[in-house]
Design a protein around this motif. Structure first.
Motif: not given
Length: 184
Positions: A8-9, A182-184
């Protein structure tokens, strides 16, 4: 529970993005109707390329016998990622009863053909034994076009992509059907 976690980077994902694709049009080489349908589809793709519908480069050769991993008559169409959806759409709608193997071009040809592939129409078993597991060089095709892996600059910087993503999230906040990131 799976040990696999998709990356996800943002920078890692952008740097690993596939920039070039192959579409292999399959036909039963002893079936004159299928062979002609494959040639007609090839000519249509060439006309549409000429007229500017998309960038797609069929290889000059049409294989009338199995070759490499391909078990029946076939030909290849190279497509840069910038034209992928247009070519995929056209072939989905106009393939008739032909089967089409779609795969990315990366340094891992065997994985590309076996695990990273998609089929438009029924699939065929492939002979992967002749394909290299990994190569050092990217399989760049048609560098004179300056597309795909030969393109000089990315379309957007990482900061521009982040702004686009944030704007999409803001717009989609009011859409009941859209999943929230997602928030993170």
């Amino acid at each position: 529970m799976s040990d696999y976690h998709p990356p996800t980077d943002l920078e890692e994902v952008i740097n690993s993005e596939v920039k070039e694709w192959h579409f292999h049009i399959y036909f039963h080489q002893r079936n004159a109707d299928q062979h002609q349908a494959a040639l007609d589809l090839r000519d249509a793709v060439l006309r549409l390329r000429r007229d500017g519908a998309f960038v797609a480069v069929p290889l000059f050769r049409v294989n009338t016998d199995p070759i490499g991993p391909h078990p029946v008559g076939s030909y290849e169409i190279w497509v840069p990622s910038t034209s992928f959806s247009s070519v995929f759409s056209y072939l989905c709608l106009n393939r008739g009863d032909l089967s089409i193997l779609v795969h990315p071009l990366t340094r891992e040809a065997r994985k590309d053909h076996e695990l990273r592939n998609a089929w438009i129409g029924p699939s065929f078993p492939l002979d992967l034994s002749a394909l290299p597991v990994k190569t050092e060089e990217l399989p760049i095709q048609y560098p004179s076009l300056k597309l795909g892996y030969s393109a000089p600059e990315p379309e957007f910087t990482l900061d521009q992509r982040r702004r686009i993503g944030a704007n999409l999230e803001r717009i989609l906040k009011g859409e009941k059907e859209a999943a929230k990131a997602p928030m993170n």
